[in-house]
Design a protein around this motif. Sequence first.
Motif, short mmCIF file in Angstrom:
data_model
loop_
_atom_site.label_atom_id
_atom_site.label_comp_id
_atom_site.label_asym_id
_atom_site.label_seq_id
_atom_site.Cartn_x
_atom_site.Cartn_y
_atom_site.Cartn_z
N MET A 1 0.85 -1.20 0.00
CA MET A 1 0.00 0.00 0.00
C MET A 1 0.88 1.25 0.00
SD MET A 1 -2.86 1.19 2.77
CE MET A 1 -3.81 -0.28 2.58
N THR A 2 0.66 2.15 -0.98
CA THR A 2 1.48 3.35 -1.06
C THR A 2 1.14 4.30 0.09
OG1 THR A 2 -0.11 4.50 -2.43
CG2 THR A 2 1.52 3.12 -3.57
N LYS A 3 2.03 5.23 0.29
CA LYS A 3 1.84 6.17 1.40
C LYS A 3 0.63 7.08 1.15
CE LYS A 3 4.50 9.34 4.23
NZ LYS A 3 5.81 10.00 4.42
N ALA A 4 0.41 7.44 -0.15
CA ALA A 4 -0.73 8.31 -0.46
C ALA A 4 -2.05 7.61 -0.19
CB ALA A 4 -0.64 8.73 -1.93
N VAL A 5 -2.14 6.31 -0.61
CA VAL A 5 -3.37 5.56 -0.37
C VAL A 5 -3.59 5.34 1.11
CG1 VAL A 5 -4.53 3.36 -0.78
CG2 VAL A 5 -3.25 4.47 -2.63
N ARG A 6 -2.48 5.04 1.81
CA ARG A 6 -2.59 4.81 3.25
C ARG A 6 -3.10 6.04 3.98
NH1 ARG A 6 0.19 1.35 6.84
NH2 ARG A 6 0.31 2.23 8.94
N SER A 7 -2.69 7.24 3.50
CA SER A 7 -3.12 8.46 4.17
C SER A 7 -4.61 8.72 3.98
CB SER A 7 -2.33 9.66 3.64
OG SER A 7 -2.60 9.86 2.27
N ARG A 8 -5.20 8.12 2.94
CA ARG A 8 -6.64 8.31 2.72
C ARG A 8 -7.47 7.56 3.76
NH1 ARG A 8 -8.66 9.92 -2.28
NH2 ARG A 8 -7.08 10.55 -3.80
N PHE A 9 -6.93 6.46 4.25
CA PHE A 9 -7.71 5.61 5.15
C PHE A 9 -7.29 5.73 6.62
CE2 PHE A 9 -7.98 3.67 0.98
CZ PHE A 9 -9.34 3.45 0.85
N TRP A 10 -6.13 6.32 6.88
CA TRP A 10 -5.65 6.41 8.26
C TRP A 10 -5.17 7.83 8.53
CZ3 TRP A 10 -6.09 2.32 11.56
CH2 TRP A 10 -6.34 1.08 10.98
N HIS A 11 -5.30 8.26 9.78
CA HIS A 11 -4.72 9.53 10.19
C HIS A 11 -3.20 9.37 10.29
CE1 HIS A 11 -8.31 11.93 10.92
NE2 HIS A 11 -8.89 10.86 11.42
N ASP A 13 -1.25 9.50 12.73
CA ASP A 13 -0.71 8.71 13.84
C ASP A 13 -0.80 7.20 13.57
OD1 ASP A 13 -3.39 8.28 14.04
OD2 ASP A 13 -3.62 9.26 15.99
N GLY A 14 -1.55 6.81 12.49
CA GLY A 14 -1.65 5.40 12.13
C GLY A 14 -2.52 4.58 13.04
N ARG A 15 -3.22 5.20 13.97
CA ARG A 15 -4.05 4.45 14.92
C ARG A 15 -5.54 4.70 14.72
NH1 ARG A 15 -0.83 5.36 20.66
NH2 ARG A 15 1.11 4.33 20.04
N ARG A 16 -5.87 5.77 14.04
CA ARG A 16 -7.28 6.13 13.88
C ARG A 16 -7.66 6.10 12.40
NH1 ARG A 16 -8.06 11.72 15.93
NH2 ARG A 16 -5.92 11.95 15.19
N LEU A 17 -8.91 5.65 12.13
CA LEU A 17 -9.42 5.64 10.77
C LEU A 17 -9.74 7.06 10.32
CD1 LEU A 17 -11.84 2.58 10.97
CD2 LEU A 17 -9.62 2.66 9.81
N SER A 18 -9.55 7.31 9.04
CA SER A 18 -9.92 8.62 8.49
C SER A 18 -11.43 8.69 8.29
CB SER A 18 -9.22 8.83 7.15
OG SER A 18 -9.70 7.90 6.21
N GLY A 19 -11.90 9.89 7.94
CA GLY A 19 -13.34 10.05 7.69
C GLY A 19 -13.82 9.19 6.55
N LEU A 20 -13.00 9.02 5.51
CA LEU A 20 -13.37 8.18 4.37
C LEU A 20 -13.53 6.73 4.80
CD1 LEU A 20 -13.86 7.81 1.36
CD2 LEU A 20 -11.37 7.57 1.06
N SER A 21 -12.61 6.23 5.62
CA SER A 21 -12.71 4.84 6.09
C SER A 21 -13.96 4.65 6.93
CB SER A 21 -11.47 4.48 6.91
OG SER A 21 -10.30 4.63 6.12
N THR A 22 -14.24 5.59 7.80
CA THR A 22 -15.43 5.50 8.65
C THR A 22 -16.69 5.47 7.80
OG1 THR A 22 -14.27 6.74 10.37
CG2 THR A 22 -16.66 6.56 10.57
N LEU A 23 -16.72 6.33 6.77
CA LEU A 23 -17.89 6.36 5.88
C LEU A 23 -18.07 5.03 5.15
CD1 LEU A 23 -20.18 8.03 4.66
CD2 LEU A 23 -18.56 8.82 2.91
N LEU A 24 -16.97 4.46 4.67
CA LEU A 24 -17.06 3.17 3.96
C LEU A 24 -17.55 2.06 4.88
CD1 LEU A 24 -13.80 3.30 1.80
CD2 LEU A 24 -16.16 3.54 1.01
N LEU A 25 -17.12 2.06 6.12
CA LEU A 25 -17.56 1.04 7.06
C LEU A 25 -19.04 1.18 7.41
CD1 LEU A 25 -14.50 0.92 9.50
CD2 LEU A 25 -15.19 -0.82 7.85
N LEU A 26 -19.54 2.43 7.39
CA LEU A 26 -20.94 2.67 7.75
C LEU A 26 -21.90 2.51 6.58
CD1 LEU A 26 -20.62 5.76 10.13
CD2 LEU A 26 -21.16 3.41 10.76
#
Length: 292
Positions: A1-11, A13-26
Motif C-alpha cells: 500500500m502506497t503512502k498516499a493511499v494509506r493516508s486516505r484511510f488512516w490519520h 498517527d496510524g491508529r485512527r481511521l480517516s473520515g473516508l474509512s469510517t464512511l465506507l464502514l458505515l
Amino acid sequence: MTKAVRSRFWHSDGRRLSGLSTLLLLLPFFAVIAFVFIYPIAQLLVISFIEPHPTLDNYARVIDNPVHARVLMRTLWTAALVTALSVVLGFPVAYYMSRARGALAAFVAVCVILPLWSSVLVRTAAWSFLFQRNGLINSALMALGLTSEPFKLLYTQSAVVIAMTHVLLPFMVLPIYGALRSIPNDYARAAAVLGASRLRTFLEVILPLSLPGVVSGSLLVFLTALGFFITPALLGSPQEMMISTLVSKQIREVLDWPFAAALVGVLTAFVTLLAIVFSKTLRFDRLMGGAS
C-alpha cells in the motif's frame, strides 16, 4: 500500500481511521436503514398523494372529519400526559439511582432495566388482569371499604395512560440518570460551602444541569407514545382510539391504504417538525451527552 493511499484511510498517527474509512464502514448500515425504513415510508407517502389519482383529498379527510381530528388530538394529549407522568415518576427514581452505591445501586438499576427485557404485550396483559372488574385493584379497594362496587378500570383512557407510563418509564429514567451522573459532586459541595441549603442546591444547581436528560427522555417517551399500538388496542375502548389503531383499522378492515398513508404522513410531518424544533433550540449532542 502506497503512502498516499494509506493516508486516505488512516490519520497520520496510524491508529485512527480517516473520515473516508469510517464512511465506507458505515455504508452497509446506511443501506439497510434506507431499505427497511426510508423506502417503505417514502412509498406510503407517495400512495397518499397519487391514489386514487393525484390529489390532496386524503389529507383533507384527516382535517375535515371531526372524528379523525379528535383521534389525532387524543393521540397528542395521551402522549403528552404519559410524558408528564414519566417525568414526575422517573426523576426521583433517577436521582436515587445516581446517589445510591454498591449493591443497592445495582438492585435499583435492575428494577429499572429488567422491564425492558420483557415483552410489551406481556406487561399490557398483566395490567389488563389487574384492571378487571374482579381484579386485584378492585378487590383491594372493596376489601379496604373504599368502594362498595367495582370501578370500571379496564377499557378506559386512564388504563391506557397508566399502562403506557409503566411501559415507557425506563426510557425516561435512563437519560435523566445519565445527566445526573455527569454532574460533578464538587458542584453540590461548593454550593454547600457557600451556604446553600440542600433544597436550594437541588433547585439552582442539580435541576438545571439535569434538564438535558429530562428533555432527552421526554422527547424519547413522547415520540414513542405517539405510535403506541398494543396497549391502547388491548386496554382502551373504541372511544379511546389512537392514531395507530385508526391506521391499523384503515389497512386491515377498510382496506383504504391511501387514507392510512395520509394518517402516517400527518404523524411523520408532526414528528419531523418536533425534531427540527428541538434540534434548533437544543443541541442533540448535549442531549445525548448529559450536562457536559
